[in-house]
Design a protein around this motif. Structure first.
Motif, PDB file in Angstrom:
ATOM      1  N   LEU A 159       0.832  -1.211   0.000  1.00 56.27           N
ATOM      2  CA  LEU A 159       0.000   0.000   0.000  1.00 56.27           C
ATOM      3  C   LEU A 159       0.862   1.254   0.000  1.00 56.27           C
ATOM      4  CD1 LEU A 159      -2.802  -1.036   2.508  1.00 56.27           C
ATOM      5  CD2 LEU A 159      -3.041  -0.701   0.037  1.00 56.27           C
ATOM      6  N   TYR A 160       1.998   1.185   0.670  1.00 49.46           N
ATOM      7  CA  TYR A 160       2.921   2.312   0.729  1.00 49.46           C
ATOM      8  C   TYR A 160       3.692   2.453  -0.577  1.00 49.46           C
ATOM      9  CZ  TYR A 160       6.721   5.274   2.390  1.00 49.46           C
ATOM     10  OH  TYR A 160       7.618   6.291   2.541  1.00 49.46           O
ATOM     11  N   ALA A 161       4.065   1.314  -1.162  1.00 49.76           N
ATOM     12  CA  ALA A 161       4.969   1.327  -2.307  1.00 49.76           C
ATOM     13  C   ALA A 161       4.275   1.462  -3.661  1.00 49.76           C
ATOM     14  CB  ALA A 161       5.813   0.055  -2.300  1.00 49.76           C
ATOM     15  N   ILE A 162       2.990   1.101  -3.730  1.00 52.71           N
ATOM     16  CA  ILE A 162       2.303   1.064  -5.024  1.00 52.71           C
ATOM     17  C   ILE A 162       1.068   1.975  -4.961  1.00 52.71           C
ATOM     18  CG2 ILE A 162       1.200  -0.433  -6.735  1.00 52.71           C
ATOM     19  CD1 ILE A 162       2.780  -2.778  -5.393  1.00 52.71           C
ATOM     20  N   PRO A 163       1.182   3.182  -5.508  1.00 52.22           N
ATOM     21  CA  PRO A 163       0.073   4.136  -5.425  1.00 52.22           C
ATOM     22  C   PRO A 163      -1.251   3.592  -5.977  1.00 52.22           C
ATOM     23  CG  PRO A 163       2.050   5.231  -6.203  1.00 52.22           C
ATOM     24  CD  PRO A 163       2.360   3.764  -6.157  1.00 52.22           C
ATOM     25  N   ASN A 207       7.405 -12.499  -6.418  1.00 51.49           N
ATOM     26  CA  ASN A 207       8.303 -11.885  -7.406  1.00 51.49           C
ATOM     27  C   ASN A 207       7.924 -10.435  -7.687  1.00 51.49           C
ATOM     28  OD1 ASN A 207       9.907 -14.148  -7.633  1.00 51.49           O
ATOM     29  ND2 ASN A 207       8.722 -14.999  -9.321  1.00 51.49           N
ATOM     30  N   GLU A 208       6.638 -10.139  -7.733  1.00 55.44           N
ATOM     31  CA  GLU A 208       6.211  -8.747  -7.924  1.00 55.44           C
ATOM     32  C   GLU A 208       6.643  -7.879  -6.751  1.00 55.44           C
ATOM     33  OE1 GLU A 208       2.175  -9.462 -10.607  1.00 55.44           O
ATOM     34  OE2 GLU A 208       2.032  -9.520  -8.430  1.00 55.44           O
ATOM     35  N   TRP A 209       6.565  -8.412  -5.523  1.00 52.63           N
ATOM     36  CA  TRP A 209       6.971  -7.636  -4.354  1.00 52.63           C
ATOM     37  C   TRP A 209       8.481  -7.389  -4.372  1.00 52.63           C
ATOM     38  CZ3 TRP A 209       6.180  -3.846  -1.726  1.00 52.63           C
ATOM     39  CH2 TRP A 209       6.808  -3.588  -0.514  1.00 52.63           C
ATOM     40  N   ILE A 210       9.258  -8.392  -4.711  1.00 49.86           N
ATOM     41  CA  ILE A 210      10.712  -8.219  -4.785  1.00 49.86           C
ATOM     42  C   ILE A 210      11.060  -7.159  -5.835  1.00 49.86           C
ATOM     43  CG2 ILE A 210      12.883  -9.330  -5.456  1.00 49.86           C
ATOM     44  CD1 ILE A 210      11.717 -11.944  -4.193  1.00 49.86           C
ATOM     45  N   THR A 211      10.448  -7.234  -7.010  1.00 51.63           N
ATOM     46  CA  THR A 211      10.700  -6.254  -8.071  1.00 51.63           C
ATOM     47  C   THR A 211      10.324  -4.847  -7.618  1.00 51.63           C
ATOM     48  OG1 THR A 211      10.371  -7.923  -9.782  1.00 51.63           O
ATOM     49  CG2 THR A 211      10.129  -5.626 -10.455  1.00 51.63           C
ATOM     50  N   TYR A 267      10.062  -3.724  -4.496  1.00 55.66           N
ATOM     51  CA  TYR A 267      10.982  -3.339  -3.427  1.00 55.66           C
ATOM     52  C   TYR A 267      12.312  -2.861  -4.008  1.00 55.66           C
ATOM     53  CZ  TYR A 267      14.144  -3.946   0.527  1.00 55.66           C
ATOM     54  OH  TYR A 267      15.100  -3.756   1.496  1.00 55.66           O
ATOM     55  N   GLU A 268      12.867  -3.645  -4.929  1.00 52.69           N
ATOM     56  CA  GLU A 268      14.161  -3.288  -5.515  1.00 52.69           C
ATOM     57  C   GLU A 268      14.065  -1.998  -6.325  1.00 52.69           C
ATOM     58  OE1 GLU A 268      15.536  -6.851  -7.494  1.00 52.69           O
ATOM     59  OE2 GLU A 268      16.622  -7.446  -5.682  1.00 52.69           O
ATOM     60  N   SER A 269      12.940  -1.770  -6.991  1.00 47.25           N
ATOM     61  CA  SER A 269      12.795  -0.537  -7.780  1.00 47.25           C
ATOM     62  C   SER A 269      12.795   0.693  -6.873  1.00 47.25           C
ATOM     63  CB  SER A 269      11.539  -0.575  -8.646  1.00 47.25           C
ATOM     64  OG  SER A 269      10.378  -0.394  -7.854  1.00 47.25           O
TER      65      SER A 269
END
Length: 151
Positions: free
Chosen positions: A87-91, A139-143, A145-147
């Motif tokens: 929720l914080y990382a993906i508007p 995998n979507e969360w890792i991508t 996070y890394e971005s």
């Protein structure tokens, strides 16, 4: 919260009796809808769901010995709180959740950037939370996070 709590079951049992059913139902909802690969445990004194080191050896940048956090929840003094890093990382996910919330709950949304507070723990919108939990794969969360690390 006691630092001796090492399992989600023990966490729920130490919570006030009036909240145990809601906490157990929240745990079951998350486990039912969480995509494969995330691991359940205790992290930062809460029931947590994270990316284990065998899938993401780098761990959490703030403390690489910790696995990469994703979702956690806790019984706080005045509420049950759910923390969802997506929720914080993906508007777009945040916007979807805020717009969807009134369809599932008549009470005003009490939310920070990643923290959703449920003061009326007998009226937690479990169906909405189940949908939220299932929206991001490991995998979507890792991508994602890394971005954000590279910014």
């Amino acid at each position: 919260m006691s630092h001796q709590i090492t399992t989600p079951e023990a966490y729920i049992l130490q919570a006030p009796e009036a909240r145990q059913e809601a906490l157990a139902k929240l745990r079951n909802t998350i486990n039912k809808h969480l995509p494969p690969g995330f691991k359940e445990g205790i992290q930062y004194g809460m029931i947590a769901y994270y990316v284990p080191h065998n899938l993401y050896p780098n761990g959490y940048h703030c403390n690489p010995k910790e696995p990469l956090p994703f979702i956690s929840f806790a019984s706080q003094k005045n509420s049950i709180n759910l923390y969802h890093s997506g929720l914080y990382a993906i508007p777009e996910l945040y916007e979807w959740f805020v717009l969807s919330y009134p369809k599932y709950c008549k009470h005003k949304l009490d939310m920070g950037k990643s923290c959703i507070r449920f003061k009326k723990y007998t009226e937690i919108p479990f169906d909405l939370l189940g949908a939220l939990v299932g929206k991001i794969t490991v995998n979507e969360w890792i991508t994602c996070y890394e971005s954000h690390l590279k910014k």
